[in-house]
Design an enzyme around this catalytic site. Sequence first.
Site, PDB file in Angstrom:
ATOM      1  N   GLN A 105      -8.408 -13.269   4.869  1.00 31.32           N
ATOM      2  CA  GLN A 105      -8.933 -11.964   4.468  1.00 31.32           C
ATOM      3  C   GLN A 105      -9.377 -12.052   3.016  1.00 31.32           C
ATOM      4  O   GLN A 105      -8.580 -12.328   2.123  1.00 31.32           O
ATOM      5  CB  GLN A 105      -7.872 -10.867   4.632  1.00 31.32           C
ATOM      6  CG  GLN A 105      -8.431  -9.488   4.328  1.00 31.32           C
ATOM      7  CD  GLN A 105      -7.453  -8.365   4.595  1.00 31.32           C
ATOM      8  OE1 GLN A 105      -7.350  -7.425   3.802  1.00 31.32           O
ATOM      9  NE2 GLN A 105      -6.733  -8.428   5.707  1.00 31.32           N
ATOM     10  N   GLY A 118     -12.146   1.574   4.960  1.00 30.19           N
ATOM     11  CA  GLY A 118     -11.131   2.579   4.688  1.00 30.19           C
ATOM     12  C   GLY A 118     -11.610   3.964   5.075  1.00 30.19           C
ATOM     13  O   GLY A 118     -12.812   4.261   5.035  1.00 30.19           O
ATOM     14  N   ALA A 119     -10.658   4.813   5.446  1.00 34.26           N
ATOM     15  CA  ALA A 119     -10.988   6.196   5.799  1.00 34.26           C
ATOM     16  C   ALA A 119      -9.811   7.081   5.424  1.00 34.26           C
ATOM     17  O   ALA A 119      -8.666   6.769   5.748  1.00 34.26           O
ATOM     18  CB  ALA A 119     -11.285   6.320   7.291  1.00 34.26           C
ATOM     19  N   ARG A 120     -10.106   8.176   4.749  1.00 33.96           N
ATOM     20  CA  ARG A 120      -9.032   9.073   4.314  1.00 33.96           C
ATOM     21  C   ARG A 120      -8.996  10.362   5.124  1.00 33.96           C
ATOM     22  O   ARG A 120      -8.165  11.234   4.888  1.00 33.96           O
ATOM     23  CB  ARG A 120      -9.181   9.368   2.830  1.00 33.96           C
ATOM     24  CG  ARG A 120      -9.180   8.095   2.000  1.00 33.96           C
ATOM     25  CD  ARG A 120      -9.244   8.344   0.520  1.00 33.96           C
ATOM     26  NE  ARG A 120      -8.000   8.888  -0.010  1.00 33.96           N
ATOM     27  CZ  ARG A 120      -7.688   8.898  -1.311  1.00 33.96           C
ATOM     28  NH1 ARG A 120      -8.533   8.399  -2.181  1.00 33.96           N
ATOM     29  NH2 ARG A 120      -6.563   9.404  -1.724  1.00 33.96           N
ATOM     30  N   LYS A 147     -22.424   7.903  -3.510  1.00 32.61           N
ATOM     31  CA  LYS A 147     -22.059   9.269  -3.928  1.00 32.61           C
ATOM     32  C   LYS A 147     -21.670   9.354  -5.400  1.00 32.61           C
ATOM     33  O   LYS A 147     -21.777  10.416  -6.016  1.00 32.61           O
ATOM     34  CB  LYS A 147     -20.947   9.815  -3.048  1.00 32.61           C
ATOM     35  CG  LYS A 147     -19.612   9.131  -3.165  1.00 32.61           C
ATOM     36  CD  LYS A 147     -18.606   9.795  -2.221  1.00 32.61           C
ATOM     37  CE  LYS A 147     -17.242   9.141  -2.326  1.00 32.61           C
ATOM     38  NZ  LYS A 147     -16.277   9.796  -1.394  1.00 32.61           N
ATOM     39  N   TYR A 156       0.842  -1.194   0.000  1.00 32.13           N
ATOM     40  CA  TYR A 156       0.000   0.000   0.000  1.00 32.13           C
ATOM     41  C   TYR A 156       0.883   1.252   0.000  1.00 32.13           C
ATOM     42  O   TYR A 156       1.448   1.648   1.031  1.00 32.13           O
ATOM     43  CB  TYR A 156      -0.930   0.025   1.210  1.00 32.13           C
ATOM     44  CG  TYR A 156      -1.877  -1.154   1.284  1.00 32.13           C
ATOM     45  CD1 TYR A 156      -2.155  -1.945   0.185  1.00 32.13           C
ATOM     46  CD2 TYR A 156      -2.503  -1.482   2.490  1.00 32.13           C
ATOM     47  CE1 TYR A 156      -3.025  -3.024   0.256  1.00 32.13           C
ATOM     48  CE2 TYR A 156      -3.378  -2.557   2.573  1.00 32.13           C
ATOM     49  CZ  TYR A 156      -3.628  -3.323   1.458  1.00 32.13           C
ATOM     50  OH  TYR A 156      -4.488  -4.395   1.542  1.00 32.13           O
TER      51      TYR A 156
END
Length: 327
Positions: free
Chosen positions: A192, A294-296, A231, A57
């Site tokens: 996973q 996930g979070a940005r 969105k 990543y």
Amino acid sequence: MEYRKLGNTDLKLPVITHGAFAIGGNMWGGNDKQDSISSILASLDHGVSAIDTAPFYGFGLSEELVGEAIKGRDRTSIQLLSKFGLVWDGSNKGKGVFFFDAEESGKKIPVYRYAGKENIIKEVEESLKRLATDYIDLLQLHWPDQTTPIEETMETLEILIKQGKIRAAGVSNYNTAQLKEASETLLPASNQVSYSMLNREIEEELVPYTLANNIGIIAYSPMERGLLSGKYFRGGKLKENDHRQGYFTQFNLDKVQDLIQTLEPIAIDKQVTLSQLVLRWTSLQPGITAVLAGARNAQQAKENAQSAQVSLSAEDLETINKALEKL
């Protein structure tokens, strides 16, 4: 926050676990360092004690940001989940199997799947340095490597457990046959795998096997990389170098939009976001130990954590499941 025991280990993971793929920036149209760190801190502050990352990543960036974010925190209260087995720096010296070409600064970078003993040991040392820690709570094979015997990979993980460099060992993207073979050497703590409202293939064979053999499932892409947030049907735009430009084309977007129109009234009635509703449904499915979200930025991380508190009745679940049958 709700916590669940992971497989045959003593690890307890929050049902919503912080997924740190996007903060690496690579394949996601870049990232903002401070927002990324703030997202991790917000997760920790709202009960999301586990962070799932990987060397691939951002070519090490995600792990570095995680290490920076947790600096000064009580390490024993945090579960660090990382991976190994994707090599992009040429250190595999022709070993392994070609996976795909990644891109960085307009240049193609060949990525290989390689899970040989020497590579695992090398990657773990590099991850420990980037994460600024002396152990990883759960180390996972990122993708199967058909060129390395599963027995060799599992034996190496067993050595790392005995050395105290990892607390538990898991795999990712394994099918049932691969899990069975791995278990002959070392019972994986978890698998996973990709799982969402739009991708439920694991329910047929994999979930029953993991339930019967006390193997946890960590679900990734529960939001299908943001598609189920709705969105993108409301004018959301992706950057040109965002891999989701192509990723979303695999789905029947008209049917996905119909599904979202069914889910939105339920979310509104419960005063939660569509994303929170989707995450909670995913976490309530049989066999799922934890769901990666996930979070940005900090606000996204907070909302993800709060999804664990969403109450879904049997009637709600029936309505959702009937809508899913139309996909």
